[in-house]
Scaffold this motif. Structure first.
Motif, PDB file in Angstrom:
ATOM      1  N   SER A  21       0.827  -1.210   0.000  1.00 57.54           N
ATOM      2  CA  SER A  21       0.000   0.000   0.000  1.00 57.54           C
ATOM      3  C   SER A  21       0.861   1.259   0.000  1.00 57.54           C
ATOM      4  O   SER A  21       0.579   2.210  -0.733  1.00 57.54           O
ATOM      5  CB  SER A  21      -0.933   0.007   1.210  1.00 57.54           C
ATOM      6  N   LYS A  22       1.911   1.285   0.818  1.00 58.09           N
ATOM      7  CA  LYS A  22       2.814   2.445   0.865  1.00 58.09           C
ATOM      8  C   LYS A  22       3.481   2.689  -0.480  1.00 58.09           C
ATOM      9  O   LYS A  22       3.757   3.825  -0.842  1.00 58.09           O
ATOM     10  CB  LYS A  22       3.878   2.247   1.943  1.00 58.09           C
ATOM     11  N   LEU A  23       3.739   1.600  -1.206  1.00 55.90           N
ATOM     12  CA  LEU A  23       4.371   1.715  -2.519  1.00 55.90           C
ATOM     13  C   LEU A  23       3.372   2.050  -3.622  1.00 55.90           C
ATOM     14  O   LEU A  23       3.753   2.287  -4.757  1.00 55.90           O
ATOM     15  CB  LEU A  23       5.094   0.407  -2.864  1.00 55.90           C
ATOM     16  N   GLY A  24       2.094   2.044  -3.294  1.00 62.02           N
ATOM     17  CA  GLY A  24       1.063   2.351  -4.282  1.00 62.02           C
ATOM     18  C   GLY A  24       0.780   1.204  -5.235  1.00 62.02           C
ATOM     19  O   GLY A  24       0.294   1.421  -6.336  1.00 62.02           O
ATOM     20  N   VAL A  25       1.068  -0.019  -4.803  1.00 62.40           N
ATOM     21  CA  VAL A  25       0.840  -1.191  -5.646  1.00 62.40           C
ATOM     22  C   VAL A  25      -0.660  -1.376  -5.843  1.00 62.40           C
ATOM     23  O   VAL A  25      -1.426  -1.379  -4.887  1.00 62.40           O
ATOM     24  CB  VAL A  25       1.467  -2.454  -5.003  1.00 62.40           C
TER      25      VAL A  25
END
Length: 77
Positions: A21-25
């Motif tokens: 989620s933090k990586l925007g996957v």
């Protein structure tokens, strides 16, 4: 999880989802059927919420792409 380490599996699943989620996957493609089953099917049950990304096995993605392209496997152009 399959070895009986349920608490550790839930911690790892939670950590993985937070990292994704933090990586925007938004989309994950797995080549391993076991990884597809674990991430794509079991994580939601383990964590109790819908995942914020889509998970597909490579065979599913290839099928979808060939259908979209209206192509047939093995066809020579």
């Amino acid at each position: 999880m399959r070895a009986g380490l349920t608490e550790e599996a839930v911690k790892l699943a939670r950590s993985n989802v937070e990292s994704f989620s933090k990586l925007g996957v938004g989309f994950i493609v797995t080549s391993c059927p076991g990884c597809f089953r674990t991430i794509g099917r079991e994580y939601e049950g383990m964590l109790g919420f819908k995942l914020p990304f889509i998970v597909q096995h490579t065979s599913m993605l290839l099928d979808e792409l060939t259908q979209k392209a209206d192509a047939k496997l093995g066809e020579v152009r």
